[in-house]
Design an enzyme around this catalytic site. Structure first.
Site, mmCIF file in Angstrom:
data_model
loop_
_atom_site.group_PDB
_atom_site.id
_atom_site.type_symbol
_atom_site.label_atom_id
_atom_site.label_comp_id
_atom_site.label_asym_id
_atom_site.label_seq_id
_atom_site.Cartn_x
_atom_site.Cartn_y
_atom_site.Cartn_z
ATOM 1 N N LYS A 50 0.085 -42.533 27.900
ATOM 2 C CA LYS A 50 -0.563 -42.184 29.742
ATOM 3 C C LYS A 50 -2.255 -41.730 30.547
ATOM 4 O O LYS A 50 -3.049 -42.897 31.093
ATOM 5 C CB LYS A 50 0.046 -42.273 30.722
ATOM 6 C CG LYS A 50 -0.032 -42.091 32.119
ATOM 7 C CD LYS A 50 0.804 -43.769 32.401
ATOM 8 C CE LYS A 50 0.145 -44.399 33.964
ATOM 9 N NZ LYS A 50 0.836 -45.918 34.445
ATOM 10 N N ASP A 91 -32.769 -23.231 56.414
ATOM 11 C CA ASP A 91 -33.903 -22.378 55.703
ATOM 12 C C ASP A 91 -33.097 -22.050 54.412
ATOM 13 O O ASP A 91 -32.617 -23.047 53.487
ATOM 14 C CB ASP A 91 -33.954 -20.815 56.655
ATOM 15 C CG ASP A 91 -33.056 -20.723 56.537
ATOM 16 O OD1 ASP A 91 -31.499 -21.118 56.293
ATOM 17 O OD2 ASP A 91 -32.129 -19.621 57.302
ATOM 18 N N ARG A 123 -2.761 -25.715 27.304
ATOM 19 C CA ARG A 123 -1.377 -24.593 27.811
ATOM 20 C C ARG A 123 -0.750 -23.620 27.581
ATOM 21 O O ARG A 123 0.780 -24.800 26.786
ATOM 22 C CB ARG A 123 -1.867 -24.835 29.465
ATOM 23 C CG ARG A 123 -1.262 -23.926 29.933
ATOM 24 C CD ARG A 123 -0.689 -23.580 31.562
ATOM 25 N NE ARG A 123 -0.147 -24.525 31.719
ATOM 26 C CZ ARG A 123 0.350 -24.051 33.319
ATOM 27 N NH1 ARG A 123 -0.298 -24.262 34.260
ATOM 28 N NH2 ARG A 123 1.499 -24.770 34.055
ATOM 29 N N ASP A 140 2.800 -19.634 41.531
ATOM 30 C CA ASP A 140 2.757 -18.718 40.758
ATOM 31 C C ASP A 140 2.693 -17.152 41.913
ATOM 32 O O ASP A 140 3.178 -15.949 42.589
ATOM 33 C CB ASP A 140 2.709 -18.655 39.641
ATOM 34 C CG ASP A 140 3.354 -18.943 38.447
ATOM 35 O OD1 ASP A 140 4.360 -18.583 38.919
ATOM 36 O OD2 ASP A 140 3.106 -20.235 38.294
ATOM 37 N N LYS A 160 4.470 -40.066 25.733
ATOM 38 C CA LYS A 160 4.033 -41.291 26.616
ATOM 39 C C LYS A 160 3.111 -40.965 27.976
ATOM 40 O O LYS A 160 2.126 -41.700 28.124
ATOM 41 C CB LYS A 160 5.879 -41.872 27.638
ATOM 42 C CG LYS A 160 5.820 -43.327 28.553
ATOM 43 C CD LYS A 160 6.934 -43.634 28.191
ATOM 44 C CE LYS A 160 6.542 -44.807 29.500
ATOM 45 N NZ LYS A 160 6.675 -43.815 31.050
HETATM 46 N N1 COA Z 1 0.593 -37.161 33.568
HETATM 47 C C1 COA Z 1 0.505 -38.629 32.745
HETATM 48 N N2 COA Z 1 0.697 -39.910 33.537
HETATM 49 C C2 COA Z 1 1.896 -39.435 33.981
HETATM 50 C C3 COA Z 1 2.112 -38.000 35.124
HETATM 51 C C4 COA Z 1 1.255 -37.013 33.854
HETATM 52 N N3 COA Z 1 1.004 -35.655 35.300
HETATM 53 N N4 COA Z 1 3.407 -38.433 35.867
HETATM 54 C C5 COA Z 1 3.477 -39.447 35.685
HETATM 55 N N5 COA Z 1 2.674 -39.901 34.924
HETATM 56 C C6 COA Z 1 3.235 -41.687 34.686
HETATM 57 C C7 COA Z 1 4.529 -42.054 34.194
HETATM 58 O O1 COA Z 1 4.944 -41.873 32.552
HETATM 59 C C8 COA Z 1 4.560 -43.369 34.777
HETATM 60 O O2 COA Z 1 4.573 -44.144 33.199
HETATM 61 P P1 COA Z 1 4.474 -45.762 33.312
HETATM 62 O O3 COA Z 1 3.753 -46.652 34.915
HETATM 63 O O4 COA Z 1 3.638 -45.851 32.645
HETATM 64 O O5 COA Z 1 5.543 -45.726 33.131
HETATM 65 C C9 COA Z 1 3.991 -43.606 36.120
HETATM 66 O O6 COA Z 1 3.326 -42.107 35.534
HETATM 67 C C10 COA Z 1 4.559 -42.971 36.878
HETATM 68 O O7 COA Z 1 5.443 -42.359 37.309
HETATM 69 P P2 COA Z 1 6.708 -41.385 38.300
HETATM 70 O O8 COA Z 1 6.930 -42.789 38.177
HETATM 71 O O9 COA Z 1 5.723 -42.403 39.432
HETATM 72 O O10 COA Z 1 6.480 -40.239 37.951
HETATM 73 P P3 COA Z 1 7.852 -39.777 37.198
HETATM 74 O O11 COA Z 1 8.855 -39.688 37.976
HETATM 75 O O12 COA Z 1 8.042 -39.908 36.001
HETATM 76 O O13 COA Z 1 7.382 -37.923 37.132
HETATM 77 C C11 COA Z 1 6.434 -35.478 37.894
HETATM 78 C C12 COA Z 1 6.962 -36.962 37.847
HETATM 79 C C13 COA Z 1 6.397 -35.026 38.617
HETATM 80 C C14 COA Z 1 8.337 -35.480 36.527
HETATM 81 C C15 COA Z 1 5.411 -35.878 36.331
HETATM 82 O O14 COA Z 1 5.027 -36.719 37.334
HETATM 83 C C16 COA Z 1 4.880 -34.905 35.580
HETATM 84 O O15 COA Z 1 5.522 -34.572 34.820
HETATM 85 N N6 COA Z 1 3.763 -33.681 36.484
HETATM 86 C C17 COA Z 1 3.170 -33.056 35.428
HETATM 87 C C18 COA Z 1 4.050 -31.829 35.695
HETATM 88 C C19 COA Z 1 3.543 -30.720 35.007
HETATM 89 O O16 COA Z 1 3.086 -30.550 33.608
HETATM 90 N N7 COA Z 1 3.677 -28.980 35.603
HETATM 91 C C20 COA Z 1 2.884 -28.364 34.644
HETATM 92 C C21 COA Z 1 2.242 -28.425 35.187
HETATM 93 S S1 COA Z 1 1.611 -27.362 37.339
HETATM 94 MG MG MG Z 2 1.750 -21.539 36.489
#
Ligand code: COA
Ligand code: MG
Length: 289
Positions: free
Chosen positions: A20, A269, A66, A155, A16
């Site tokens: 998105k 410059d 990654r 990290d 999902k």
């Molecule tokens: N990429 C794509 N879509 C994302 C997203 C991301 N990183 N983070 C959230 N979304 C989407 C959600 O699926 C949701 O979609 P919808 O409105 O269609 O249902 C919308 O954006 C709003 O999300 P929200 O409810 O505010 O956040 P969440 O609680 O679902 O997720 C996190 C919060 C932090 C878990 C999430 O942002 C995430 O997984 N981030 C990336 C984490 C990651 O990859 N970390 C490793 C690298 S540092």
């Molecule tokens: Mg890291």
């Protein structure tokens, strides 16, 4: 080189969030098998990313995967799962030694040869996020498959025993060292994550400071951060107009034999000309100017 103002991560097992991401106009989409994917979801992440690479249209967004760090025991399977589906690049976290980089690059090259793709078509991006990685920046940055370095602040702080603060002074040395190494080798520098994703203003503020340090982009973890970060790395109309004036007036003064001159009460410059040219290049990469 693909412009990477905002590089968005999502857990590789989250279909999902991957779909998105395609709607956000983000520069780079990085599907994560490392820390974003739970230890018991690694196989799911590999399969989901492989499927996304085959089935989804990423449009103008770069598609990155990654992998887990070299030595994790997961890295070989991560690469074999995604390489046959030709991602634009592989992101290697916890990069510490040139041997690790060479190992990953050889795996990528083997896939390029096997499938008849040009050698070096799949780019490699390193995340430098440890004391050892920082000390080895010079050797790490020299690899020809690279076109960007990423700074991992959380990290890195853990690696040296620092405490992360919103101001990030505790990682300033490392953050600047990475930009320096990237510049020395002609690589992009991609800045730290702003973990407080509920305040897009914070991501914007951090991105502006990163841009001041010389970063060309930033890692983001939530859709709300994409726009503010892209905005911070895109020069505004006023800055573009000023940079153009610097370039024009510089040429005029050079022709008259003046290396330094006064523009609106500020000395211009050669280094200021270079900054103006850098800004115009960033503007062009972002489709402005
Ligand atoms: N990429 C794509 N879509 C994302 C997203 C991301 N990183 N983070 C959230 N979304 C989407 C959600 O699926 C949701 O979609 P919808 O409105 O269609 O249902 C919308 O954006 C709003 O999300 P929200 O409810 O505010 O956040 P969440 O609680 O679902 O997720 C996190 C919060 C932090 C878990 C999430 O942002 C995430 O997984 N981030 C990336 C984490 C990651 O990859 N970390 C490793 C690298 S540092
Ligand atoms: Mg890291």
């Amino acid at each position: 080189m693909h412009a990477r103002r905002a590089l968005l991560y999502m857990p590789g097992d989250d279909w999902k969030k991957i779909t998105k991401a395609l709607t956000l106009g983000v520069d780079s989409i990085c599907m994560d098998m490392e820390d974003g994917a739970a230890a018991n979801r690694k196989a799911e992440a590999r399969a989901t990313i492989a499927r996304a690479l085959q089935e989804l249209n990423f449009g103008a967004s770069e598609k990155l995967a990654r992998i887990n760090g070299v030595g994790s025991g997961l890295e070989a399977d991560d690469l074999s799962a995604v390489l046959p589906h030709r991602p634009d690049g592989i992101v290697l976290p916890k990069a510490e030694t040139p041997e690790q980089v060479a190992w990953v690059s050889e795996k990528i090259e083997a896939a390029e040869l096997k499938y008849g793709w040009p050698v070096n078509a799949i780019r490699l991006i390193l995340v430098v996020e440890s004391a050892k990685g920082l000390l080895n920046l010079r050797e790490l940055a020299a690899h020809p498959r690279l076109d960007a370095l990423i700074f991992g602040a959380e990290d890195f702080a853990a690696s040296v025993g620092a405490t992360r603060t919103p101001e990030a002074l505790e990682v300033l040395y490392a953050r600047s060292a990475l930009v320096t190494a990237a510049a020395a080798y002609g690589l992009q520098a991609i800045d730290l994550v702003t973990v407080d994703f509920r305040s897009p203003e914070l991501a914007h503020r951090d991105a502006l400071f990163g841009a001041q340090l010389g970063y060309t982009g930033k890692q983001v973890i939530h859709p709300s951060q994409v726009g503010p970060v892209q905005d911070a790395f895109t020069p505004d109309a006023e800055a573009i107009a000023y940079a153009k004036r610097v370039v024009e007036t510089f040429e005029m003064h050079q022709a008259r034999g003046a290396g330094a001159y006064d523009l609106d009460g500020k000395m211009i410059d050669l280094p200021l000309l270079k900054s103006a040219q850098n800004l115009l290049e960033r503007a062009r990469a972002a489709g402005k100017a």
